[in-house]
Design a protein around this motif. Sequence first.
Motif, mmCIF file in Angstrom:
data_model
loop_
_atom_site.group_PDB
_atom_site.id
_atom_site.type_symbol
_atom_site.label_atom_id
_atom_site.label_comp_id
_atom_site.label_asym_id
_atom_site.label_seq_id
_atom_site.Cartn_x
_atom_site.Cartn_y
_atom_site.Cartn_z
ATOM 1 N N SER A 25 -5.219 10.124 7.651
ATOM 2 C CA SER A 25 -5.266 8.803 7.032
ATOM 3 C C SER A 25 -3.877 8.260 6.730
ATOM 4 N N GLN A 26 -2.866 8.745 7.466
ATOM 5 C CA GLN A 26 -1.509 8.245 7.225
ATOM 6 C C GLN A 26 -1.325 6.862 7.826
ATOM 7 N N ARG A 27 -2.006 6.622 8.950
ATOM 8 C CA ARG A 27 -1.833 5.347 9.634
ATOM 9 C C ARG A 27 -3.185 4.701 9.816
ATOM 10 N N LEU A 28 -3.225 3.408 9.583
ATOM 11 C CA LEU A 28 -4.474 2.679 9.701
ATOM 12 C C LEU A 28 -5.025 2.750 11.123
ATOM 13 N N SER A 36 -24.397 6.809 8.678
ATOM 14 C CA SER A 36 -23.506 7.733 7.983
ATOM 15 C C SER A 36 -22.156 7.795 8.683
ATOM 16 N N GLY A 37 -22.164 7.613 10.018
ATOM 17 C CA GLY A 37 -20.890 7.528 10.740
ATOM 18 C C GLY A 37 -20.094 6.328 10.259
ATOM 19 N N ILE A 38 -20.773 5.175 10.166
ATOM 20 C CA ILE A 38 -20.092 3.962 9.703
ATOM 21 C C ILE A 38 -19.554 4.168 8.287
ATOM 22 N N GLY A 39 -20.351 4.814 7.457
ATOM 23 C CA GLY A 39 -19.926 5.048 6.083
ATOM 24 C C GLY A 39 -18.652 5.871 6.020
ATOM 25 N N TRP A 40 -18.624 6.942 6.802
ATOM 26 C CA TRP A 40 -17.449 7.817 6.794
ATOM 27 C C TRP A 40 -16.244 7.058 7.345
ATOM 28 N N ALA A 41 -16.477 6.290 8.429
ATOM 29 C CA ALA A 41 -15.392 5.527 9.035
ATOM 30 C C ALA A 41 -14.857 4.513 8.033
ATOM 31 N N LEU A 42 -15.774 3.834 7.363
ATOM 32 C CA LEU A 42 -15.375 2.838 6.371
ATOM 33 C C LEU A 42 -14.482 3.471 5.311
ATOM 34 N N ALA A 43 -14.898 4.643 4.842
ATOM 35 C CA ALA A 43 -14.135 5.310 3.792
ATOM 36 C C ALA A 43 -12.733 5.646 4.288
ATOM 37 N N ILE A 44 -12.607 6.232 5.493
ATOM 38 C CA ILE A 44 -11.271 6.659 5.938
ATOM 39 C C ILE A 44 -10.399 5.449 6.279
ATOM 40 N N ILE A 45 -11.017 4.390 6.785
ATOM 41 C CA ILE A 45 -10.221 3.207 7.129
ATOM 42 C C ILE A 45 -9.674 2.554 5.854
ATOM 43 N N ALA A 46 -10.543 2.405 4.858
ATOM 44 C CA ALA A 46 -10.080 1.823 3.589
ATOM 45 C C ALA A 46 -9.003 2.701 2.970
ATOM 46 N N PHE A 47 -9.251 4.008 3.028
ATOM 47 C CA PHE A 47 -8.304 4.953 2.438
ATOM 48 C C PHE A 47 -6.940 4.877 3.140
ATOM 49 N N ALA A 48 -6.972 4.814 4.488
ATOM 50 C CA ALA A 48 -5.711 4.745 5.229
ATOM 51 C C ALA A 48 -4.973 3.454 4.904
ATOM 52 N N LEU A 82 0.285 13.878 -0.961
ATOM 53 C CA LEU A 82 -1.078 14.344 -1.204
ATOM 54 C C LEU A 82 -1.562 14.117 -2.635
ATOM 55 N N GLY A 83 -0.659 14.271 -3.598
ATOM 56 C CA GLY A 83 -1.062 14.084 -4.989
ATOM 57 C C GLY A 83 -1.695 12.714 -5.184
ATOM 58 N N GLY A 84 -0.961 11.698 -4.743
ATOM 59 C CA GLY A 84 -1.472 10.331 -4.857
ATOM 60 C C GLY A 84 -2.745 10.161 -4.049
ATOM 61 N N ALA A 85 -2.800 10.802 -2.880
ATOM 62 C CA ALA A 85 -3.971 10.668 -2.009
ATOM 63 C C ALA A 85 -5.227 11.177 -2.713
ATOM 64 N N PHE A 86 -5.097 12.300 -3.415
ATOM 65 C CA PHE A 86 -6.258 12.834 -4.129
ATOM 66 C C PHE A 86 -6.717 11.870 -5.225
ATOM 67 N N ILE A 87 -5.744 11.293 -5.933
ATOM 68 C CA ILE A 87 -6.114 10.369 -7.006
ATOM 69 C C ILE A 87 -6.850 9.161 -6.421
ATOM 70 N N VAL A 88 -6.303 8.636 -5.307
ATOM 71 C CA VAL A 88 -6.943 7.483 -4.692
ATOM 72 C C VAL A 88 -8.357 7.839 -4.233
ATOM 73 N N THR A 89 -8.517 9.044 -3.653
ATOM 74 C CA THR A 89 -9.850 9.464 -3.225
ATOM 75 C C THR A 89 -10.810 9.454 -4.411
#
Lengths: 199, 405
Positions: free
Chosen positions: A29-32, A147-159, A177-184
């Motif tokens: 999730s480093q790059r959109l 569920s595929g769309i859901g997972w994709a949506l989550a990783i895209i928003a997260f990235a 990673l620290g910040g990434a966990f908080i955002v998750t």
Amino acid sequence: MTEILFAAILTDNLALSFFLGICTFLAVSQRLSTALGLGIAVIVVQGVTVPVNALIHAVLLAPGALHWIGLPEIDLSFLRIIVFIGVIAAMVQLMELLLDRFVPALHRALGVFLPLITVNCAILGGSLFMVERRYDPLEAVVWGIGSGIGWALAIIAFAAIRERLRYADMPEGLRGLGGAFIVTGLMSLGFSGFGGLAQ
Amino acid sequence: MTGVLAGVVLLVTLVLALSTALLIARRRLVPDLPVAVTVNDRAPFESRFGTDLLGALAAQDILLPAACGGAGTCGQCRVRVRGEIVAPMPAERARLSRAERRQGMHLACQIRLRAPLTIELPEAILGARGFEGTVLRTRFLTPLIREIVLDAPPDVTASVKAGAFVSLTAPPHDLGFDAIEVPERFSEDWAELRALRAIVTAPVTRAYSIASTPADRRQGQLVLLIRLALPPPDRPRLPPGAVSSWLFHVKEGARIAASGPHGDFRAQQGTREMVLVGGGVGMAPLRAIIHERLDQGAPQPISFWYGARRRDDLFYAEEFTALTRHHPNFRFEVALSDPRPDDGWEGRTGFVHVALREGFLRDHPEPEACDYYLCGPPLMIAAVMGVLNEAGVPPGRIFFDDFGS
Ligand SMILES: Cc1cc2nc3c(=O)[nH]c(=O)nc-3n(C[C@H](O)[C@H](O)[C@H](O)COP(=O)(O)OP(=O)(O)OC[C@H]3O[C@@H](n4cnc5c(N)ncnc54)[C@H](O)[C@@H]3O)c2cc1C
Ligand code: FES
């Protein structure tokens, strides 16, 4: 049907409600653009494997499924996991071939995380939930794609958030990673809000 | 019993069905077809679908420099692809600038052949070829720098331009540093290194700049300066450099697999004043350039600024001092950053970038009108870039050869 789709994408989001497939979620999730590619790959893999597994389960594995060849008393449901993983593995390999051929840059960018989808718990989880919840094959199609769309949506928003965060002035120890966990965590909190909508 | 049997039959059938499906997909997606590759305006050659361009070119004896062996980290295997722009691979994004990518530059090791392809390569690269060099003689110049003179085929040495480099390949080896013959005067420096051991299990290729003067080249000789790559001080347990360790072991008469000449580090033609700044084995391409330009009778002022730690690390000094006597337009300046009391050093001290600033840039009427050539340790290059920037030298007038990859 719409409830299943809604649940699959939002309330039962595999990444943010069940925390499945989080290793890939954090790593790719480093790059959109890469997250978008992986998201689409997951939608396809999930959209194909869940219905195929549903079909195999209904016709071959479930208790009494084999009555069509005159063996109604046989129950092969204990073979579920090995069969599902076999189907997922074949599907991921096909995906690899397709990406390498048509989107080589994405293939390289995903690197080892593409073959790792084979043992991604979100993918296997999708198939296992389908069995547990006794979806019929049509519902399985909706659940798989959803569920595929859901997972994709989550990783895209997260990235997208992580790309922005790169310019944020975060304390030294929280960068990466620290910040990434908080955002998750915050995103998961947000998604749990959809639970209220469902009622 | 029937349950077990049904399970086995089911699994076997499933695996067979999945494998068959994959085999068919593979046949479709990765066909074993010929693919035509055209280099510049030569006649196209054929390669197979799916091979990487670097390998396909190598099979045609077109040897691109590739210090990383195709991992995509050295950024040397550049080619320009004609026609539509293809999405860059991640490694290409890291190694090529945005402007280069817009011009269609790619790394050959990252391109897989899928459709007919036309690429552009500098003619100089097409002149490169694989050859074997014979070690004529070797000597220690400093405790950690060894000069190796290779006897190379005349057509290779004739095509060398000053600033070029060759790729040398070390075979698999297992060599203890206790076997290296070190001159008496450096034995103290070597005492601690004797326990090191270089173990390499597959051939490794690395780039080495050619330090030959035009006279050396006419005799078919490639002069190389090899710096021994030691483990970083904070991680002494790492192995020493693969190829440099081997090159410290080779003896006279040994044959070394090589290819070249490669590279586009060159002296600009014209009469702009030239300033060369170097340290360590950065000496190699700078020496070649200085000799070539002076040999060609270049009229402009040329100055060479060399930084070393102490007297022992300084080499070729007499040669350059002699050059200043024959060529009034040539100036040679050395700065020692850490001279020992018994060095008896009376010249400049301190870092070479400071010496350049104090001794040149500050009093020069037009520092931006000179061309600058830098080669040396990354830290030194960064420091020199800093003082040049301060003096208002535009980046386009600075040429550097980056060994650190
Ligand atoms: C264009 C060009 C020109 C060059 N010209 C010259 C030249 O004229 N003279 C010259 O001496 N060099 C030159 N170089 C550098 C040269 O190509 C090599 O990079 C250098 O000799 C080191 O190669 P090696 O195989 O000996 O070391 P490597 O095996 O590549 O090791 C490099 C360093 O990494 C350390 N190391 C080993 N294992 C690890 C690990 N696991 N993790 C971290 N570190 C590790 C080693 O101890 C060593 O210090 C040039 C490079 C380029 C690109
Ligand atoms: S061979 Fe090093 S980048 Fe291509």
